[in-house]
Design an enzyme around this catalytic site. Structure first.
Site, PDB file in Angstrom:
ATOM      1  N   HIS A  18      29.269 -52.463  -6.280  1.00 36.06           N
ATOM      2  CA  HIS A  18      28.768 -51.817  -5.060  1.00 36.06           C
ATOM      3  C   HIS A  18      29.617 -50.576  -4.746  1.00 36.06           C
ATOM      4  CE1 HIS A  18      27.481 -56.139  -3.835  1.00 36.06           C
ATOM      5  NE2 HIS A  18      26.390 -55.491  -4.166  1.00 36.06           N
ATOM      6  N   LYS A  42      19.051 -67.412   5.029  1.00 33.45           N
ATOM      7  CA  LYS A  42      19.803 -67.424   3.776  1.00 33.45           C
ATOM      8  C   LYS A  42      21.246 -67.855   4.025  1.00 33.45           C
ATOM      9  CE  LYS A  42      20.316 -64.187  -0.085  1.00 33.45           C
ATOM     10  NZ  LYS A  42      20.034 -62.802  -0.472  1.00 33.45           N
ATOM     11  N   ARG A  91      20.973 -52.590 -12.430  1.00 34.27           N
ATOM     12  CA  ARG A  91      21.822 -53.034 -13.540  1.00 34.27           C
ATOM     13  C   ARG A  91      21.028 -53.408 -14.779  1.00 34.27           C
ATOM     14  NH1 ARG A  91      24.313 -57.535  -9.853  1.00 34.27           N
ATOM     15  NH2 ARG A  91      22.196 -57.214  -9.134  1.00 34.27           N
ATOM     16  N   SER A 129      27.293 -60.565  -7.181  1.00 34.01           N
ATOM     17  CA  SER A 129      27.924 -61.386  -6.149  1.00 34.01           C
ATOM     18  C   SER A 129      27.889 -62.863  -6.540  1.00 34.01           C
ATOM     19  CB  SER A 129      27.225 -61.174  -4.808  1.00 34.01           C
ATOM     20  OG  SER A 129      27.366 -59.837  -4.411  1.00 34.01           O
TER      21      SER A 129
HETATM   22  P1  ADP Z   1      20.484 -57.898  -2.220  1.00 32.12           P
HETATM   23  O1  ADP Z   1      20.555 -59.332  -1.791  1.00 32.12           O
HETATM   24  O2  ADP Z   1      19.779 -57.027  -1.236  1.00 32.12           O
HETATM   25  O3  ADP Z   1      20.011 -57.686  -3.616  1.00 32.12           O
HETATM   26  P2  ADP Z   1      23.181 -57.288  -3.144  1.00 32.12           P
HETATM   27  O4  ADP Z   1      24.413 -57.229  -2.307  1.00 32.12           O
HETATM   28  O5  ADP Z   1      23.118 -58.331  -4.194  1.00 32.12           O
HETATM   29  O6  ADP Z   1      21.996 -57.384  -2.100  1.00 32.12           O
HETATM   30  O7  ADP Z   1      22.939 -55.883  -3.844  1.00 32.12           O
HETATM   31  C1  ADP Z   1      22.734 -54.700  -3.127  1.00 32.12           C
HETATM   32  C2  ADP Z   1      22.346 -53.593  -4.094  1.00 32.12           C
HETATM   33  O8  ADP Z   1      23.441 -53.289  -4.944  1.00 32.12           O
HETATM   34  C3  ADP Z   1      21.170 -53.941  -5.005  1.00 32.12           C
HETATM   35  O9  ADP Z   1      20.375 -52.790  -5.173  1.00 32.12           O
HETATM   36  C4  ADP Z   1      21.832 -54.331  -6.294  1.00 32.12           C
HETATM   37  O10 ADP Z   1      20.989 -54.110  -7.411  1.00 32.12           O
HETATM   38  C5  ADP Z   1      23.014 -53.389  -6.293  1.00 32.12           C
HETATM   39  N1  ADP Z   1      24.113 -53.902  -7.108  1.00 32.12           N
HETATM   40  C6  ADP Z   1      24.688 -55.123  -7.055  1.00 32.12           C
HETATM   41  N2  ADP Z   1      25.673 -55.237  -7.980  1.00 32.12           N
HETATM   42  C7  ADP Z   1      25.719 -54.044  -8.635  1.00 32.12           C
HETATM   43  C8  ADP Z   1      26.495 -53.533  -9.725  1.00 32.12           C
HETATM   44  N3  ADP Z   1      27.403 -54.275 -10.337  1.00 32.12           N
HETATM   45  N4  ADP Z   1      26.237 -52.260 -10.142  1.00 32.12           N
HETATM   46  C9  ADP Z   1      25.283 -51.534  -9.539  1.00 32.12           C
HETATM   47  N5  ADP Z   1      24.507 -51.953  -8.528  1.00 32.12           N
HETATM   48  C10 ADP Z   1      24.716 -53.191  -8.081  1.00 32.12           C
END
Ligand code: ADP
Length: 164
Positions: A18, A42, A91, A129
């Site tokens: 992120h 959630k 990703r 995550s």
């Molecule tokens: P959500 O539950 O909305 O998917 P996340 O916190 O999992 O929330 O992810 C938020 C955004 O960040 C999403 O668009 C996800 O694809 C992106 N993201 C998560 N991990 C990575 C990473 N390692 N590299 C690039 N983008 C990421």
């Protein structure tokens, strides 16, 4: 405020993946609003309050990165924020399928909405995550994958859980 973009997500927890997306997007937009999604249905590892605290600490010296939260539909939040641009990270192919569906659904709800995608840096492509939570629950080190404050807080959480 110049041109800005909203980066919504669960950030449960916030990872270096992120962070990398944010570090790069501020070279394209003047500002980014990191919007933590509050979904009551959630179950999360960190409460909304904790996720906000963590983000505020990480970006305390970065005025170009604002921290906020929202509940309900993203499009409603985006409209209220006075913009129409949303950022998402990409990703994998499975990310693409999910993100395409979400972007199209959001556009149906709000025609002016534009979803901007930023492709992950290959160094962070494997970080998610849920993977972090899995490693931590098995007492592994996530040092390389999350900012220090997240690692510290995750360890504390885990300890508390084990004690209870
Ligand atoms: P959500 O539950 O909305 O998917 P996340 O916190 O999992 O929330 O992810 C938020 C955004 O960040 C999403 O668009 C996800 O694809 C992106 N993201 C998560 N991990 C990575 C990473 N390692 N590299 C690039 N983008 C990421």
């Amino acid at each position: 405020m110049g041109n800005y973009v909203i980066y919504p997500g669960s950030f449960d927890p916030f990872t270096k993946g992120h962070l990398n997306i944010i570090d790069r997007v501020v070279k394209v937009f003047d500002e980014v609003i990191v919007a933590v999604a509050h979904n009551v249905a959630k179950e999360t590892t960190f409460t909304l309050q904790e996720r906000l605290e963590i983000l505020k600490e990480i970006f305390r010296n970065r005025p170009e990165v604002k921290i906020d939260c929202f509940e309900g539909l993203l499009v409603d939040y985006v409209k209220k924020a006075g913009t129409n641009t949303v950022l998402r990270g990409m990703r994998t192919v499975s990310d693409f399928e999910y993100e395409l569906q979400m972007a199209l659904a959001n556009k149906t709800l709000f025609k002016e909405l534009e979803t901007v995608f930023m492709v992950t840096d290959s160094a962070y492509a494997h970080i998610s995550s849920s993977l972090i939570k899995q490693i931590i629950s098995l007492s592994g080190s996530v040092k390389e994958m999350v900012p220090e404050v997240v690692e510290t807080r995750l360890k504390k959480k885990l300890l508390k859980k084990r004690e209870s």
